[in-house]
Design a protein around this motif. Sequence first.
Motif, mmCIF file in Angstrom:
data_model
loop_
_atom_site.group_PDB
_atom_site.id
_atom_site.type_symbol
_atom_site.label_atom_id
_atom_site.label_comp_id
_atom_site.label_asym_id
_atom_site.label_seq_id
_atom_site.Cartn_x
_atom_site.Cartn_y
_atom_site.Cartn_z
ATOM 1 N N GLN A 167 0.823 -1.203 0.000
ATOM 2 C CA GLN A 167 0.000 0.000 0.000
ATOM 3 C C GLN A 167 0.857 1.253 0.000
ATOM 4 O OE1 GLN A 167 -2.387 -0.607 3.496
ATOM 5 N NE2 GLN A 167 -4.074 -1.551 2.361
ATOM 6 N N ARG A 168 1.938 1.227 0.806
ATOM 7 C CA ARG A 168 2.808 2.400 0.899
ATOM 8 C C ARG A 168 3.518 2.679 -0.428
ATOM 9 N NH1 ARG A 168 5.180 5.500 4.967
ATOM 10 N NH2 ARG A 168 3.224 5.011 6.008
ATOM 11 N N VAL A 169 3.998 1.647 -1.105
ATOM 12 C CA VAL A 169 4.690 1.893 -2.355
ATOM 13 C C VAL A 169 3.717 2.433 -3.408
ATOM 14 C CG1 VAL A 169 4.503 -0.364 -3.539
ATOM 15 C CG2 VAL A 169 6.559 1.001 -3.825
ATOM 16 N N ARG A 170 2.468 2.005 -3.332
ATOM 17 C CA ARG A 170 1.465 2.556 -4.246
ATOM 18 C C ARG A 170 1.201 4.022 -3.943
ATOM 19 N NH1 ARG A 170 -3.127 -2.274 -4.803
ATOM 20 N NH2 ARG A 170 -1.901 -3.577 -6.234
ATOM 21 N N LEU A 171 1.137 4.370 -2.670
ATOM 22 C CA LEU A 171 0.888 5.759 -2.307
ATOM 23 C C LEU A 171 2.072 6.652 -2.691
ATOM 24 C CD1 LEU A 171 -0.873 5.418 1.154
ATOM 25 C CD2 LEU A 171 -1.905 5.982 -1.047
ATOM 26 N N LEU A 172 3.289 6.144 -2.547
ATOM 27 C CA LEU A 172 4.449 6.932 -2.954
ATOM 28 C C LEU A 172 4.445 7.149 -4.462
ATOM 29 C CD1 LEU A 172 7.289 5.493 -0.692
ATOM 30 C CD2 LEU A 172 5.881 7.530 -0.341
ATOM 31 N N ARG A 173 4.048 6.117 -5.192
ATOM 32 C CA ARG A 173 3.905 6.270 -6.636
ATOM 33 C C ARG A 173 2.803 7.279 -6.940
ATOM 34 N NH1 ARG A 173 5.807 7.099 -11.422
ATOM 35 N NH2 ARG A 173 4.603 6.168 -13.120
ATOM 36 N N ALA A 174 1.746 7.286 -6.126
ATOM 37 C CA ALA A 174 0.668 8.254 -6.320
ATOM 38 C C ALA A 174 1.181 9.685 -6.169
ATOM 39 C CB ALA A 174 -0.462 7.998 -5.326
ATOM 40 N N LEU A 175 2.113 9.909 -5.224
ATOM 41 C CA LEU A 175 2.692 11.246 -5.070
ATOM 42 C C LEU A 175 3.394 11.679 -6.354
ATOM 43 C CD1 LEU A 175 4.271 11.165 -1.486
ATOM 44 C CD2 LEU A 175 1.990 11.907 -2.174
ATOM 45 N N GLU A 176 4.113 10.742 -6.966
ATOM 46 C CA GLU A 176 4.806 11.048 -8.218
ATOM 47 C C GLU A 176 3.807 11.432 -9.312
ATOM 48 O OE1 GLU A 176 7.229 7.726 -9.286
ATOM 49 O OE2 GLU A 176 7.889 7.386 -7.237
ATOM 50 N N LEU A 177 2.734 10.642 -9.430
ATOM 51 C CA LEU A 177 1.751 10.881 -10.481
ATOM 52 C C LEU A 177 0.974 12.167 -10.239
ATOM 53 C CD1 LEU A 177 0.475 7.214 -10.954
ATOM 54 C CD2 LEU A 177 2.100 8.472 -12.375
ATOM 55 N N LEU A 178 0.703 12.474 -8.973
ATOM 56 C CA LEU A 178 0.053 13.747 -8.659
ATOM 57 C C LEU A 178 0.940 14.913 -9.082
ATOM 58 C CD1 LEU A 178 -1.458 13.044 -5.125
ATOM 59 C CD2 LEU A 178 -2.758 13.631 -7.183
ATOM 60 N N ALA A 179 2.249 14.795 -8.821
ATOM 61 C CA ALA A 179 3.181 15.857 -9.196
ATOM 62 C C ALA A 179 3.247 16.026 -10.705
ATOM 63 C CB ALA A 179 4.570 15.555 -8.646
ATOM 64 N N ALA A 180 3.010 14.934 -11.437
ATOM 65 C CA ALA A 180 3.030 14.991 -12.897
ATOM 66 C C ALA A 180 1.722 15.504 -13.477
ATOM 67 C CB ALA A 180 3.331 13.601 -13.457
ATOM 68 N N GLY A 181 0.730 15.778 -12.612
ATOM 69 C CA GLY A 181 -0.517 16.352 -13.072
ATOM 70 C C GLY A 181 -1.580 15.357 -13.479
ATOM 71 N N LYS A 182 -1.407 14.095 -13.129
ATOM 72 C CA LYS A 182 -2.374 13.077 -13.527
ATOM 73 C C LYS A 182 -3.622 13.161 -12.655
ATOM 74 C CE LYS A 182 -2.244 8.511 -15.489
ATOM 75 N NZ LYS A 182 -1.341 7.435 -15.944
ATOM 76 N N PRO A 183 -4.818 12.974 -13.219
ATOM 77 C CA PRO A 183 -6.053 13.018 -12.429
ATOM 78 C C PRO A 183 -6.103 11.908 -11.390
ATOM 79 C CG PRO A 183 -6.525 13.247 -14.774
ATOM 80 C CD PRO A 183 -5.086 12.846 -14.660
ATOM 81 N N VAL A 184 -6.797 12.184 -10.279
ATOM 82 C CA VAL A 184 -6.871 11.233 -9.172
ATOM 83 C C VAL A 184 -7.497 9.919 -9.616
ATOM 84 C CG1 VAL A 184 -7.914 10.809 -6.913
ATOM 85 C CG2 VAL A 184 -6.910 13.050 -7.424
ATOM 86 N N THR A 185 -8.571 9.977 -10.388
ATOM 87 C CA THR A 185 -9.231 8.747 -10.838
ATOM 88 C C THR A 185 -8.283 7.896 -11.673
ATOM 89 O OG1 THR A 185 -11.421 9.784 -10.820
ATOM 90 C CG2 THR A 185 -11.160 7.802 -12.163
ATOM 91 N N ALA A 186 -7.543 8.534 -12.571
ATOM 92 C CA ALA A 186 -6.602 7.790 -13.407
ATOM 93 C C ALA A 186 -5.492 7.174 -12.564
ATOM 94 C CB ALA A 186 -6.013 8.715 -14.469
ATOM 95 N N ILE A 187 -5.034 7.885 -11.551
ATOM 96 C CA ILE A 187 -3.995 7.352 -10.672
ATOM 97 C C ILE A 187 -4.495 6.108 -9.949
ATOM 98 C CG2 ILE A 187 -2.633 7.806 -8.587
ATOM 99 C CD1 ILE A 187 -2.520 10.747 -9.462
ATOM 100 N N ALA A 188 -5.694 6.198 -9.403
ATOM 101 C CA ALA A 188 -6.261 5.060 -8.673
ATOM 102 C C ALA A 188 -6.351 3.836 -9.572
ATOM 103 C CB ALA A 188 -7.634 5.421 -8.122
ATOM 104 N N LEU A 189 -6.807 4.012 -10.785
ATOM 105 C CA LEU A 189 -6.941 2.891 -11.706
ATOM 106 C C LEU A 189 -5.576 2.358 -12.123
ATOM 107 C CD1 LEU A 189 -9.883 4.228 -13.930
ATOM 108 C CD2 LEU A 189 -9.990 2.535 -12.080
ATOM 109 N N ASP A 190 -4.618 3.253 -12.370
ATOM 110 C CA ASP A 190 -3.269 2.832 -12.758
ATOM 111 C C ASP A 190 -2.604 2.005 -11.671
ATOM 112 O OD1 ASP A 190 -3.510 4.055 -15.165
ATOM 113 O OD2 ASP A 190 -2.163 5.743 -14.723
ATOM 114 N N LEU A 191 -2.927 2.294 -10.414
ATOM 115 C CA LEU A 191 -2.286 1.610 -9.298
ATOM 116 C C LEU A 191 -3.051 0.362 -8.858
ATOM 117 C CD1 LEU A 191 -1.086 4.642 -7.168
ATOM 118 C CD2 LEU A 191 0.224 3.246 -8.756
ATOM 119 N N GLY A 192 -4.072 -0.003 -9.613
ATOM 120 C CA GLY A 192 -4.751 -1.257 -9.345
ATOM 121 C C GLY A 192 -5.939 -1.156 -8.411
ATOM 122 N N TYR A 193 -6.408 0.075 -8.111
ATOM 123 C CA TYR A 193 -7.581 0.232 -7.260
ATOM 124 C C TYR A 193 -8.826 0.232 -8.133
ATOM 125 C CZ TYR A 193 -4.465 1.590 -3.453
ATOM 126 O OH TYR A 193 -3.483 1.608 -2.498
ATOM 127 N N GLY A 194 -9.679 -0.764 -7.943
ATOM 128 C CA GLY A 194 -10.925 -0.790 -8.681
ATOM 129 C C GLY A 194 -11.917 0.222 -8.157
#
Length: 266
Positions: free
Chosen positions: A207-234
């Motif tokens: 879970q933590r490694v996914r959240l750290l990756r989420a920080l990277e994607l947020l910084a890159a401007g990716k939408p929250v919904t797309a981040i959740a789906l990219d990280l395997g959250y249905g």
Amino acid sequence: MITPLVPPELASAVAGPPLLVVTAQAGAVRVTRRHSHARGQLFGAAQGLLSVDAGSRRWVVPATHAVWIPPEVPHGLRSHGPFSGWSVYVAAPACIALPAEPGVLAVSGLLREAVARAASWPGDVLDAAQARLVDVILDEISASPQEALGLPMPQDARLLQIARALSDRPDDDRRLDEWADWAGIASRTLSRRFAAETGFSFTEWRQRVRLLRALELLAAGKPVTAIALDLGYGNVSAFIALFRRVFGVTPGQYKMEQLARAERFH
């Protein structure tokens, strides 16, 4: 080849000013291979994120935080997106009162402004006012609280293999027993040793490694919904709830806070 922020001989110089402060911007990702030097180093991003490894630990660090590396500790970094950052090199004698272990520090507004001021100094000889500001910077580094943004890496070679694979692909949703088969280790052993070596259960670590990756994607401007789906959250709501539980804010709020702080730095 990446140009060092300061020449290697200065990063390891015993003589000279107690602090060397530099800022840098580049239109490309910056990757610095593991190295060490005699001066301690505090560095962070003016905007965006940095991934840093030091010893057996790895951190993803937002612009509100910085990484402290004591003298002679091997470390490396990678920016996520174009590099914009700052670095403070502290002479070894001045590091005595500073943390003895590398870690992620919260950066106060005072420390950020003091570093920005010191980066503008033209020479190596400090006047009385500059010397006082050096003391302020050292005091702020010493007093800055360490943050639990770090992602500890396990030591066991089989567990490390799994951890690196998950770091590369946080969306990999294989079950614990499937990872155990892949790495050639018993499931119970994997579960027990992962907790003992990292302080997280296998599920918590993933879970933590996914959240750290989420920080990277947020910084890159990716939408929250797309981040959740990219990280395997249905379920996007489940991702937002987990993010809030760990960081205290929603992903959208976090992104806005980082943008506001980066603007204040400039």
